[in-house]
Every structure is written in C-alpha cells, then in structure tokens.
Design a protein around this motif. Structure first.
Motif, PDB file in Angstrom:
ATOM      1  N   ALA A 287       0.836  -1.203   0.000  1.00 41.34           N
ATOM      2  CA  ALA A 287       0.000   0.000   0.000  1.00 41.34           C
ATOM      3  C   ALA A 287       0.867   1.247   0.000  1.00 41.34           C
ATOM      4  O   ALA A 287       0.588   2.216  -0.719  1.00 41.34           O
ATOM      5  CB  ALA A 287      -0.923  -0.009   1.222  1.00 41.34           C
ATOM      6  N   ARG A 288       1.932   1.218   0.767  1.00 40.34           N
ATOM      7  CA  ARG A 288       2.816   2.379   0.859  1.00 40.34           C
ATOM      8  C   ARG A 288       3.702   2.541  -0.370  1.00 40.34           C
ATOM      9  O   ARG A 288       3.915   3.648  -0.855  1.00 40.34           O
ATOM     10  CB  ARG A 288       3.700   2.271   2.102  1.00 40.34           C
ATOM     11  N   SER A 292      -1.828   2.613  -6.108  1.00 37.20           N
ATOM     12  CA  SER A 292      -2.756   2.172  -7.156  1.00 37.20           C
ATOM     13  C   SER A 292      -2.094   1.296  -8.203  1.00 37.20           C
ATOM     14  O   SER A 292      -2.775   0.770  -9.090  1.00 37.20           O
ATOM     15  CB  SER A 292      -3.393   3.393  -7.834  1.00 37.20           C
ATOM     16  N   ASN A 293      -0.779   1.102  -8.114  1.00 35.10           N
ATOM     17  CA  ASN A 293      -0.088   0.205  -9.040  1.00 35.10           C
ATOM     18  C   ASN A 293      -0.114  -1.248  -8.559  1.00 35.10           C
ATOM     19  O   ASN A 293       0.444  -2.124  -9.201  1.00 35.10           O
ATOM     20  CB  ASN A 293       1.376   0.637  -9.205  1.00 35.10           C
ATOM     21  N   ALA A 294      -0.758  -1.496  -7.423  1.00 33.39           N
ATOM     22  CA  ALA A 294      -0.759  -2.836  -6.837  1.00 33.39           C
ATOM     23  C   ALA A 294      -2.128  -3.487  -6.954  1.00 33.39           C
ATOM     24  O   ALA A 294      -3.154  -2.827  -7.058  1.00 33.39           O
ATOM     25  CB  ALA A 294      -0.340  -2.772  -5.376  1.00 33.39           C
ATOM     26  N   VAL A 295      -2.110  -4.809  -6.918  1.00 33.35           N
ATOM     27  CA  VAL A 295      -3.315  -5.627  -6.807  1.00 33.35           C
ATOM     28  C   VAL A 295      -3.095  -6.554  -5.618  1.00 33.35           C
ATOM     29  O   VAL A 295      -2.056  -7.212  -5.516  1.00 33.35           O
ATOM     30  CB  VAL A 295      -3.569  -6.461  -8.076  1.00 33.35           C
ATOM     31  N   GLY A 317      -5.657   2.878  -3.113  1.00 33.10           N
ATOM     32  CA  GLY A 317      -5.978   2.891  -4.536  1.00 33.10           C
ATOM     33  C   GLY A 317      -5.740   1.586  -5.253  1.00 33.10           C
ATOM     34  O   GLY A 317      -5.955   1.494  -6.461  1.00 33.10           O
ATOM     35  N   ALA A 318      -5.286   0.555  -4.532  1.00 35.32           N
ATOM     36  CA  ALA A 318      -5.051  -0.751  -5.162  1.00 35.32           C
ATOM     37  C   ALA A 318      -6.373  -1.453  -5.443  1.00 35.32           C
ATOM     38  O   ALA A 318      -7.396  -1.161  -4.829  1.00 35.32           O
ATOM     39  CB  ALA A 318      -4.177  -1.618  -4.267  1.00 35.32           C
ATOM     40  N   ALA A 343     -12.350  -6.205   0.225  1.00 32.87           N
ATOM     41  CA  ALA A 343     -12.309  -6.854  -1.092  1.00 32.87           C
ATOM     42  C   ALA A 343     -13.251  -6.160  -2.063  1.00 32.87           C
ATOM     43  O   ALA A 343     -14.456  -6.082  -1.821  1.00 32.87           O
ATOM     44  CB  ALA A 343     -12.675  -8.324  -0.966  1.00 32.87           C
ATOM     45  N   MET A 344     -12.719  -5.685  -3.169  1.00 37.33           N
ATOM     46  CA  MET A 344     -13.535  -5.055  -4.201  1.00 37.33           C
ATOM     47  C   MET A 344     -14.253  -6.104  -5.048  1.00 37.33           C
ATOM     48  O   MET A 344     -15.293  -5.832  -5.640  1.00 37.33           O
ATOM     49  CB  MET A 344     -12.663  -4.155  -5.076  1.00 37.33           C
ATOM     50  N   LYS A 345     -13.676  -7.298  -5.105  1.00 38.22           N
ATOM     51  CA  LYS A 345     -14.300  -8.380  -5.866  1.00 38.22           C
ATOM     52  C   LYS A 345     -14.044  -9.698  -5.141  1.00 38.22           C
ATOM     53  O   LYS A 345     -12.957  -9.922  -4.605  1.00 38.22           O
ATOM     54  CB  LYS A 345     -13.744  -8.442  -7.291  1.00 38.22           C
TER      55      LYS A 345
END
Length: 364
Positions: A287-288, A292-295, A317-318, A343-345
């Motif tokens: 996260a740090r 947003s480049n992470a999943v 933003g991940a 969890a977004m999905k």
C-alpha cells in the motif's frame, strides 16, 4: 452449553513425541486428543472404531511411511491431516508430496530437542490443527466454526518503518505488482493460479504461511510446473514481469520501491498476526510503496492475517480480490477481509488468474 472440541488422533512412532504432542494440544480448551498410534496400521484400527476430526501424521514410521498412509486415507476415508516432520531439505521435498497428496498443513519437529520445540511452537501447532478441522475435503461435512481464545498479537506496524512526511506511493504507472496472501490450503490453490499464468504475467509477490526450508522446496516445485519463473525471495530481488517471488519461511517480506522499480526486502522480526512471514506485512508495505499500481489477492487460510493489509491497499488505490467461500479450503482470511469491506471483488479460485491477467493488461 459447552462448545464441540476438535478431536485429534496423533500418529507418530516416537513415544516421547506422542506424549509431548498430546500435552501441547490438550492445553488448548478447544482440542481433545482421542488417541495416539505408533504406526499407520494401529491408526487404521483406531479409525475403524472412532473417526477423528484431524490426524497429525509423522512421515518416517515403521511398516508404512506417512505419505503412503496419507494417500490411502485420502482415497478411502478423507480426514484432514497435518503432517509432522523434521526440518531438513530432504524432508521438505517429501512434505511437498504430502501436500500434493492432500495434507492440509505442516508442522515441524527438530531431530533433537523435540519436546522443547513442540512446547515453544504450541500456538502454531494448535492453530494448524484447528485450521485443518475447518478444511473442506471431499466426502467430508465441514464442521461448525468454534470460538477460540484470542491472545494479544502484533500488527504490521512492528515491521513497517514510520511513513516519511510527504512520502506517498507513485501515481499510476505502466507496471502492476500483484501481492498474494494465503495460508491453510494455499499450496495447491496457489499452484492452480500460477499454472494458469503465461510467462509474461505481471510480477507477483506471495506470502504463504509455511515453515522455513519448505518455502524453497515449494518454489522449486512451482517453478518446474509453471510458465512463470518462481523462486524463494531473497533480499533485494527485483519484482519483474514473468517472475513470482515467494516469501521465505520464518522471514517477513516487504515490497519496496526505488525510483520506478520495485523490489522486495526480506527481514527478520517479530511474529505479526501470529505469523512470520505475515500477509499483513506484505500488503501494508505494498500500500505504501505501490498504491494504485498494486493488486492485492487474499486466498484460503485460517485466521485474519492480511485482512487489515488488504483494506489498507484498497484505501491506497489498489485493486483488491478475495477468494470465495465455495472454493476456499478454509474460509478464514478471505472472510475477515470481506467483512472489513476490503475486497472489491470476490472470485472463485478458477477465475483469479484471469483477473490478475486482466488487471495486468489494463496497466500495460
């Protein structure tokens, strides 16, 4: 009304191990040792009369080795099994066969000082047995969850340095870093995901709760099976397309950034969420470092390690994914993450690899 205890059968040719393991397990109020057998034949006679919830099984025994007995058990009468073996390179390769054959988890015993080691590791041993009791096996009804005593535990703050003032993850770039966390049941689930990935898949860092030495054998096995390169992570290893880094057992693994490049830091440190390596440590460092480049992907496992970290990744933003209940061997870690709204999905195991590739393609 008293809660139902996890009923355990211990199978080990060493009388001292049987005695010590019985004492260790019965210190937990949720566990009852219902028997101890010195070899698989004695164990089979016991099972014919009284079926345990979980079996702890030694590898090296007279008359029949533990792996052969495990394979017979899984085909004839599946019962969750926790393998117990010495901490050796040769033993780690053997236990990979055990996990393939259906063992749920692994606990260690040294060649000397066994009693002291088992006493020191009693938290890990009891958790492995409880996790196994909740495992979904074919021809087995999943037991009802039991409550457990929660002891104080450290968070990932114990391993993460204080954030520098004004420091933040990079804005969206062209490379996506995939961070995956798994525990009980994760070895075979991870194999399924990684085997479905092509050689140019996004860079992946994995924390799978496993003892030291076993992660190296696990990485070698996956490297032989997969199109991607799989290796046990070493301090400073770059996160690259087509490469999967697996956190070494008994060491924390963090994601770090140098300019636009990502690498891992492998460090010692205290147990975090009762684990080393800890999924929370990886996820919160991602996260740090990556934002947003992470999943983040959280998969089958006992407990709640990774739930807070996945939430922190989402807030940074991940994109975040949890394995669903139907395909989780133990729906503990994903359940906790979903309950937090982290969890977004939520996806079945068979769709996780495709989701990783979809998200990686979006960034390419």
């Amino acid at each position: 009304m008293s809660r139902k205890k996890v009923r355990v059968l211990i199978v080990d040719d060493s009388a001292s191990v049987r005695q010590t393991l019985t004492a260790v397990l019965e210190e937990d109020p949720d566990i009852e040792v219902i028997g101890a057998a010195s070899d698989p034949f004695s164990a089979a006679r016991f099972i014919a009369k009284d079926i345990p919830d979980v079996i702890t099984l030694d590898v090296e025994m007279p008359r029949m080795d533990g792996i052969t007995f495990l394979r017979k058990l899984m085909t004839q009468h599946p019962i969750p099994v926790v393998m117990c073996s010495s901490l050796t390179e040769e033993g780690s390769e053997t236990l990979m066969q055990a996990l393939e054959a259906g063992a749920v988890d692994v606990i260690l015993k040294p060649k000397i000082g066994v009693a002291d080691h088992l006493q020191e590791a009693k938290g890990r041993i009891c958790e492995a047995v409880k996790g196994a009791a909740q495992a979904r096996l074919s021809a087995r009804t999943r037991p009802q969850p039991f409550s457990r005593t929660v002891e104080k535990k450290l968070t990932a703050d114990a391993m993460l340095p204080p954030p520098r003032e004004g420091a933040r993850a990079m804005a969206r770039t062209t490379e996506t870093v995939i961070c995956i966390g798994a525990s009980t049941g994760g070895t075979e689930s991870l194999r399924e995901v990684l085997q479905a990935l092509p050689s140019n898949a996004p860079g992946i860092v994995i924390v799978q709760h496993m003892p030291e030495k076993f992660t190296a054998a696990f990485a070698r096995r996956l490297n032989d099976l997969c199109a991607v390169e799989v290796k046990e992570a070493a301090d400073g290893d770059a996160v690259l397309r087509g490469r999967v880094l697996i956190a070494p057992g008994n060491m924390h693994t963090l994601l770090e950034r140098s300019g636009a490049r990502y690498h891992v830091a492998v460090k010692s440190g205290p147990l975090v969420s009762r684990h080393r390596p800890s999924v929370d440590v990886l996820f919160r460092s991602a996260a740090r470092a990556a934002g947003s480049n992470a999943v983040g992907v959280i998969m089958t496992g006992m407990g709640d390690d990774g739930a807070r970290g996945l939430d922190e990744m989402k807030q940074a933003g991940a994109y975040t994914v949890a394995q669903d209940e139907a395909t989780s061997i133990v729906f503990g870690m994903p359940k906790e993450a979903i309950a937090r709204g982290a969890a977004m999905k939520v996806l079945p195991l068979g769709r996780i690899a495709a989701e990783i590739l979809r998200l990686g393609a979006m960034a390419a």
